[in-house]
Design an enzyme around this catalytic site. Sequence first.
Site, PDB file in Angstrom:
ATOM      1  CG  HIS A  22      32.997  44.894  32.133  1.00  0.00           C
ATOM      2  ND1 HIS A  22      33.903  44.334  31.262  1.00  0.00           N
ATOM      3  CD2 HIS A  22      33.173  44.251  33.312  1.00  0.00           C
ATOM      4  CE1 HIS A  22      34.595  43.394  31.905  1.00  0.00           C
ATOM      5  NE2 HIS A  22      34.180  43.334  33.142  1.00  0.00           N
ATOM      6  N   GLY A  68      29.664  39.767  39.899  1.00  0.00           N
ATOM      7  CA  GLY A  68      29.162  40.797  39.009  1.00  0.00           C
ATOM      8  C   GLY A  68      29.333  40.378  37.561  1.00  0.00           C
ATOM      9  CG  HIS A  82      35.219  44.953  37.594  1.00  0.00           C
ATOM     10  ND1 HIS A  82      36.516  44.467  37.659  1.00  0.00           N
ATOM     11  CD2 HIS A  82      34.592  44.217  36.634  1.00  0.00           C
ATOM     12  CE1 HIS A  82      36.648  43.492  36.772  1.00  0.00           C
ATOM     13  NE2 HIS A  82      35.500  43.316  36.142  1.00  0.00           N
ATOM     14  CD  GLU A  83      30.697  43.773  36.855  1.00  0.00           C
ATOM     15  OE1 GLU A  83      30.664  43.695  35.614  1.00  0.00           O
ATOM     16  OE2 GLU A  83      31.331  42.965  37.562  1.00  0.00           O
ATOM     17  CD  GLN A 128      31.976  40.794  32.282  1.00  0.00           C
ATOM     18  OE1 GLN A 128      31.203  41.227  33.111  1.00  0.00           O
ATOM     19  NE2 GLN A 128      33.015  40.047  32.609  1.00  0.00           N
ATOM     20  CB  CYS A 149      37.543  40.372  35.168  1.00  0.00           C
ATOM     21  SG  CYS A 149      36.401  40.792  33.832  1.00  0.00           S
ATOM     22  CG  LEU A 150      32.746  36.254  36.057  1.00  0.00           C
ATOM     23  CD1 LEU A 150      31.232  36.136  35.990  1.00  0.00           C
ATOM     24  CD2 LEU A 150      33.343  35.045  36.754  1.00  0.00           C
TER      25      LEU A 150
HETATM   26 ZN    ZN Z   1      34.821  42.107  34.635  1.00  0.00          ZN
END
Ligand code: ZN
Length: 170
Positions: A134, A43, A130-131, A48, A88-89
């Site tokens: 963000h 995701g 999670h997304e 991000q 998380c990226l």
């Molecule tokens: Zn994340």
Amino acid sequence: MNIRIYPDPLLRQKAKPLTEINKEVHQKVEEMIELMYEANGIGLAAPQVGWSVRLFIIDADGDKNEEKVFINPTIIEETGEVNKEEGCLSFPGIMSKVIRAQRIRAHAYNLKGQKLEIEAEGLVARAWQHELDHLNGSLFIDRMNPANRVSISHQLKEFERSYKGIQIPV
Ligand code: ZN
């Protein structure tokens, strides 16, 4: 376009609704999808990559026929509770348990402007929550319990030490 790493302040901004799906949006989404696969993520949210709009992509099951792009998403119902490892990226290398709802019902629009009704559970439901966080400037470290947060605090300090500030293209 590159993935913003904690503590980039853009990760803390509340994103604005997307009001028009044009050629630029399609191009940015293509780039986001490439970046997500390169980083082996499931995701990625627009903030991000420094794009402050309410859009994210999710590919938790690798199904090519499934919708991957979700625009102006809203979760309308959450049920159940699961405590599982999450990454998380924007925090490469950090994994920690986070409590999330087991199932969600949600709305969003796809790239054709069609309204989607979503029902998801397990990993997809977790990715959705999670997304969506963000888009509100919320990060998974905010949802960790104090003990888990302490256990990754040295890694967070390392990110803070190596952060070079906002990069402006020249
Ligand atoms: Zn994340």
